[in-house]
Design a protein around this motif. Structure first.
Motif: not given
Length: 270
Positions: A158-159, A180-190, A193-199
């Motif tokens: 989906l990402f 950084r962009t995922l956090a800024e546009i709020g997609k880190s909450n959507v 798991l993807v955001y955590r793994f990217i970190r």
């Protein structure tokens, strides 16, 4: 040096294409191995041609070679060519290969290649769900549970559809920019798991840089005079040497206070 110079320059670039760098690493190892196995005669011919052109004395390569150490250890005579080929040329090639293999083992190389699957550079051309899931399963099991690994695959699919249709995420050039962009546009909450793994992946350059600094420090810290240094003391010495920015903040008084607080002593420093 001609083979490794190109690799060194590539690894020092700020904007790094991991896949190309790893391909170059494999090609460099293969080239050095070919040079070791089949390059002696061509090298010898070039050296002899250079010496003859500049009037440099050339030793008789078929003459016997001996030195004081070898004479004591081995009574068999060896030729000059054998000495330069085996003791000098082959040994140098083996050292180069050993250095590359120790710094870039097969496991580390695979880790870099798999991590490149999350790099958004050039329109996410290296994005690969299977590689990313394999990376999570093999290298990050404590951070990504079995249940999370199952859901991660579907979040990644989906990402990828999302980034293809989102203008702010199309022209990113690094994993750090993506995080950084995922956090800024709020997609880190959507896609948590993807955001955590990217970190997790974004910390990889930091960890490898620290390892490289440790390798460099080892040659300076562990000299022949410190060869019998115990591992604990050596590790603490390395930390002080590598993290100079932190240790510069220590004062003599703070060190004395910490030393005194370890246990009761007959004489207190002051």
């Amino acid at each position: 040096m001609a083979f490794t110079d190109l690799l060194c320059r590539a690894l020092q670039q700020k904007s790094q294409d991991i896949l190309h760098a790893m391909d170059l690493l494999v090609d460099t190892k293969s080239s050095i191995q070919d040079l070791r196995d089949e390059g002696w005669k061509d090298l010898l011919d070039k050296v002899l041609s250079f010496c003859n052109k500049h009037g440099t004395l050339v030793p008789d390569m078929q003459a016997s070679y001996s030195d004081s150490i070898r004479s004591r250890r081995n009574k068999d005579n060896i030729s000059m060519e054998h000495h330069y080929k085996i003791d000098v040329f082959t040994t140098t090639m083996d050292q180069q290969l050993q250095e590359l293999n120790s710094r870039f083992s097969e496991k580390i190389t695979k880790l870099f290649v798999l991590s490149a699957s999350l790099n958004p550079n050039k329109g996410y051309k290296n994005f690969n769900v299977d590689n990313i899931c394999r990376l999570a399963e093999k290298y990050y099991p404590p951070d990504v549970s079995k249940d999370d690994q199952f859901h991660l695959r579907y979040q990644l699919q989906l990402f990828y559809r999302c980034v293809s249709n989102h203008d702010e995420m199309k022209n990113l050039s690094s994993i750090t920019d993506l995080c950084r962009t995922l956090a800024e546009i709020g997609k880190s909450n959507v896609y948590p798991l993807v955001y955590r793994f990217i970190r997790l992946i974004s910390t990889l350059p930091v960890s490898t840089t620290t390892s490289e600094r440790a390798f460099s420090a080892m040659k300076i810290v562990k000299t022949s005079l410190r060869n019998k240094m115990e591992d604990d003391f050596l590790s603490e010495y390395w930390i002080i040497y590598i993290e100079k920015d932190i240790t510069e903040k220590f004062t003599i008084d703070s060190i004395i206070d910490d030393f005194n607080s370890m246990k009761t002593r007959r004489v207190q420093f002051g």
